[in-house]
Design a protein around this motif. Structure first.
Motif, PDB file in Angstrom:
ATOM      1  N   LYS A 114       0.724  -1.446   0.203  1.00 27.49           N
ATOM      2  CA  LYS A 114      -0.187  -0.130  -0.079  1.00 27.49           C
ATOM      3  C   LYS A 114       0.590   1.504   0.138  1.00 27.49           C
ATOM      4  CE  LYS A 114      -4.006   2.063   2.152  1.00 27.49           C
ATOM      5  NZ  LYS A 114      -5.370   1.601   2.694  1.00 27.49           N
ATOM      6  N   ASN A 115       2.004   1.004   0.460  1.00 31.92           N
ATOM      7  CA  ASN A 115       2.781   2.142   0.414  1.00 31.92           C
ATOM      8  C   ASN A 115       3.067   2.135  -0.435  1.00 31.92           C
ATOM      9  OD1 ASN A 115       3.219   4.044   3.445  1.00 31.92           O
ATOM     10  ND2 ASN A 115       2.855   1.823   4.004  1.00 31.92           N
ATOM     11  N   ALA A 118       0.886   3.714  -2.813  1.00 31.18           N
ATOM     12  CA  ALA A 118       0.737   5.445  -2.490  1.00 31.18           C
ATOM     13  C   ALA A 118       1.756   6.204  -2.727  1.00 31.18           C
ATOM     14  CB  ALA A 118       0.301   5.245  -0.841  1.00 31.18           C
ATOM     15  N   ALA A 119       3.081   5.958  -3.002  1.00 27.38           N
ATOM     16  CA  ALA A 119       4.513   6.679  -3.141  1.00 27.38           C
ATOM     17  C   ALA A 119       4.440   6.640  -4.892  1.00 27.38           C
ATOM     18  CB  ALA A 119       5.603   5.909  -2.653  1.00 27.38           C
ATOM     19  N   THR A 203      -0.368   4.707   5.456  1.00 30.35           N
ATOM     20  CA  THR A 203       0.338   4.792   4.412  1.00 30.35           C
ATOM     21  C   THR A 203       1.254   6.112   4.561  1.00 30.35           C
ATOM     22  OG1 THR A 203      -1.027   7.258   3.247  1.00 30.35           O
ATOM     23  CG2 THR A 203      -0.739   4.519   2.335  1.00 30.35           C
ATOM     24  N   LYS A 205       4.911   5.875   5.805  1.00 34.10           N
ATOM     25  CA  LYS A 205       5.821   5.537   4.173  1.00 34.10           C
ATOM     26  C   LYS A 205       6.584   6.053   2.936  1.00 34.10           C
ATOM     27  CE  LYS A 205       7.981   2.770   6.985  1.00 34.10           C
ATOM     28  NZ  LYS A 205       9.291   2.926   8.139  1.00 34.10           N
ATOM     29  N   ALA A 206       4.365   6.917   2.492  1.00 28.61           N
ATOM     30  CA  ALA A 206       5.018   6.779   1.104  1.00 28.61           C
ATOM     31  C   ALA A 206       5.980   8.416   1.007  1.00 28.61           C
ATOM     32  CB  ALA A 206       3.504   7.410   0.804  1.00 28.61           C
ATOM     33  N   ASP A 207       5.453   9.409   1.462  1.00 27.62           N
ATOM     34  CA  ASP A 207       6.271  10.538   0.968  1.00 27.62           C
ATOM     35  C   ASP A 207       7.633  10.137   1.415  1.00 27.62           C
ATOM     36  OD1 ASP A 207       3.949  12.117   1.342  1.00 27.62           O
ATOM     37  OD2 ASP A 207       4.205  12.572   3.288  1.00 27.62           O
ATOM     38  N   ARG A 210       8.758   8.068  -2.412  1.00 32.42           N
ATOM     39  CA  ARG A 210       8.638   8.643  -3.160  1.00 32.42           C
ATOM     40  C   ARG A 210      10.235   9.719  -3.480  1.00 32.42           C
ATOM     41  NH1 ARG A 210       4.220  11.732  -1.597  1.00 32.42           N
ATOM     42  NH2 ARG A 210       3.053  10.146  -2.600  1.00 32.42           N
ATOM     43  N   ALA A 221      -2.381  11.546  -2.307  1.00 32.41           N
ATOM     44  CA  ALA A 221      -2.192  10.513  -2.010  1.00 32.41           C
ATOM     45  C   ALA A 221      -2.933   9.431  -2.405  1.00 32.41           C
ATOM     46  CB  ALA A 221      -2.920  10.219  -0.072  1.00 32.41           C
TER      47      ALA A 221
END
Length: 223
Positions: A114-115, A118-119, A203, A205-207, A210, A221
């Motif tokens: 999912k991360n 999302a990233a 999510t 860890k997404a930023d 990315r 997001a």
């Protein structure tokens, strides 16, 4: 198993856990399984000097069956997970505490993928985690993005290794799974839920992913 375009190329790790009589020596058991199971079943061309063998890696395995692993076995694995849209390893979640990888590592797989999505590293992702009893780190981590990746596989693989500790105890600790949060998962599935306390849906860890992948900041997001 390592694949190239869907074709098996090499067996990376062999895991066998076999219950045995009390008087059987571990070394003898391991030799027999290598001779009569591993080399009998796996084509020799898929094995090489780099193949790792984990045969009864936790040692003696005398007590098994209902005496060693009691509790609910799960009767609704697919509806608990992703229906027919995702592959399933066969381990059930319900009836097991989070120290069982069937539960905690399925949640970790959801959290990682999912991360990733999302990233913006990929538009679709599926991850396979395989574990051996007595070995903390997964013996296999296999990622499939179905051709939707926006960066090289090697980049995604490196970010997974760097930012996700996939040891069972670390998963339990990071997602804070030793809490009474599971009654709500008895109906309507475990994933994609916004109406329950499901830390594997975060999510957070997404930023970071990315940014380290060198992708531009997303306007919104992704789910």
């Amino acid at each position: 198993i390592e694949y190239s375009f869907g074709v098996p190329r090499r067996v990376k790790t062999v895991v066998v856990s076999s219950q045995h009589d009390d008087g059987v020596e571990l070394a003898h058991l391991q030799a027999d399984i290598m001779e009569h199971v591993v080399h009998h079943v796996i084509p020799a061309g898929l094995l090489n000097s780099d193949t790792t063998y984990r045969i009864n890696p936790s040692g003696r395995f005398v007590i098994g069956g209902p005496k060693g692993d009691s509790g609910l076995s799960g009767r609704k694995n697919i509806v608990d997970a992703y229906g027919s849209s995702g592959r399933h390893g066969g381990g059930s979640y319900s009836g097991k505490d989070p120290t069982k990888v069937d539960r905690s590592c399925s949640y970790a797989a959801r959290y990682v993928t999912k991360n990733i999505v999302a990233a913006g590293l990929a538009d679709r992702a599926e991850i396979e985690l395989a574990y051996a009893i007595g070995v903390a780190h997964p013996v296999s981590v296999s990622l499939e993005t179905f051709g939707t990746q926006n960066v090289d596989y090697e980049v995604i693989d490196g970010l997974i290794k760097k930012h996700f500790d996939l040891r069972p105890a670390a998963i339990v600790r990071h997602l804070d799974l030793r809490r009474p949060i599971y009654r709500a998962t008895a109906t309507y599935g475990h994933f994609g839920r916004e109406d329950i306390d499901a830390p594997w849906e975060r999510t957070d860890k997404a930023d970071l992913l990315r940014r380290e992948a060198g992708l531009p900041q997303a306007e919104g997001a992704r789910r």
